[in-house]
Design an enzyme around this catalytic site. Sequence first.
Site: not given
Length: 649
Positions: A433, A439
């Site tokens: 996660e 990102h």
Amino acid sequence: GLFGVPELSCPEGFQEAQNKALQESEELVQKACSTPPGPETVMIFDQLSDSLCRVADLADFVKVAHPDFAFREAAEEACRNIGTVVEKLNTDVELCQSLRRLLADESVMSSLDPETRRVAELFMFDFEISGIHLDEEKRKKAVDLNVRILDLCNEFLIGTHIPNKIDKHVLPEHIRYNFTAEGNYLRVAGLHADCPDDLVREAAYKIFLHSNSQQLARLEELLVSRNSLAQLVGYDTFAHRALQGTMAKNPETVRQFLEKLSEQLSKRTQKDFEMMTKMKTKLNPHNSMLMPWDHPYYSGVLRAERYNIDPGLYCPFFSLGACMEGLNSLFSQLLGISLYAEQTKRGEIWSEDVRKLAVVHETEGLLGYIYCDFFQRPDKPHQDCHFTVRGGRLKENGEYQLPVVVLMLSLPNSARGAPTLLSPGMMENLFHEMGHAMHSMLGRTRYQHVTGTRCATDFAEVPSILMEYFANDYRVVNQFARHYKTGQPLPKNMVSRLCESKKVCAAADMQLQVFYAVLDQIYHGKHPLKKSTTEILKETQEKVYGLPYVPNTAWQLRFSHLVGYGAKYYSYLMSRAVASMVWKQCFAQNPFDRAMGERYRREMLAHGGGKEPMLMVQGMLQKSPSVEDFVDALVSDLDHDFETFIMDS
């Protein structure tokens, strides 16, 4: 207010936030329609997207995770209302014309940078898949279908989780205690996959997966509606529509990928099934035929027997604090990024155990915020996920709108005085996660529409799966895994054994994923379907997976990914293939290589969805991988590591 949004200090605030967003969007639509074609057109479209997403994304999270029902209900309502507006805007002819004028103006288009051009094309694509090119009657039909599909998705999703009840007298007395009693009935809410009693697993499988006519009707209507919509707007099938803009690009490539992978796995899968059958025969000589409810259980038994992986031995080394330190240290070495805990203001968080982290770069400063909602609580969904609450973008005044995300896990609450201890699986999920979160933080695009994880589905899982490779590398783990009482590091052979144990029956596990992906492709492929969804399930299960179909069951009615990953379930496998190639080529030699970390940021994370996914992969690997390369990467991950094998022998 929630996330520092002043309106959201109470549930009624959603109405206010929504009204504000709708008013803003009306003004922006007017502005877009009256602005001459140029880069400003794309800016206005992105502002429009941002003003709606800022409410919709936040509401998407609140409707599933807020402990207060009134907040959840208000958020659900806001999601629906904004969703309806988005569908209307996607069929607004005048709005589309303003974008068309830009795309048709060759001199202006050639002066735009690649990211702006791509964003303009993506907005146009949204119009086209909503049927903007159709006549008014068909456009209205497209809007109605979209709204119906949204409703069916929600209903189907709820149906996937609803427990089944059975008269308790149907089950032998000695296994009843495994299920929740409700008067004369027993409630079966899952597959009890880890239960050592074969009979309990068999009963759970047959009862929980028992066919349900209402849910079946929902699924059939959902698939038919998706197909009608796709054909209405000019695609052969829903899969053709869904795969536009992805790494795979079209259903033919996906089919080729899944077939080749299945071919490469078949011998290994057979071996895995034989090992499980042997184990079942040893433990249960009267009934040795391997059934679908046996696979997860016996693969676990084999793992435990061969490598003695008792999670209890590992947990003391993985306290939550140590794992967060490990992530902090890894990000700092690879990317020059640190995580700092921040004080929250009153009303900013929805549960007092939520922690807010500031993500800070050593030279660029504050990049964004991660809210960590890590602990179990009543009514909280049990899935681990990453939510974008606010996307990053360059604002009109030249400042950058900082991204805000939530990471949701379901860690057990620790005993008083002891730290929270994670099992190896939980630790890997935390890293996964966190890959999504990075990102989101580093996909610092100019446009909110393509920020962070707003990219092709089959690319979106690459950064998160890559983090699993780091989580399974001794050099990384050795930096943080310390016994919370003694401070002793986790021994190297324990890490190697853990990694090798994951390869036990891994081919059969992957084959199961291939089966799900193939099923998803058939359901979203050519319509009318040749058979019922259950007959297709039976046929595909026997052909692709290899374990027998169980009469009167309908696993597809529990396949919740058909909602969010319709025609894209293969994405997990394809993303894993890319992550594996990136790991082996770029990080396996040195997982702390700063130059590689910077290349990874520059080539893969920085663009969000603002660059074609295959071009990002090419930039990172310095070559364009083929379907065969993808398959080889996945299959070579199943090979045992010789060094560990020798050490253990």
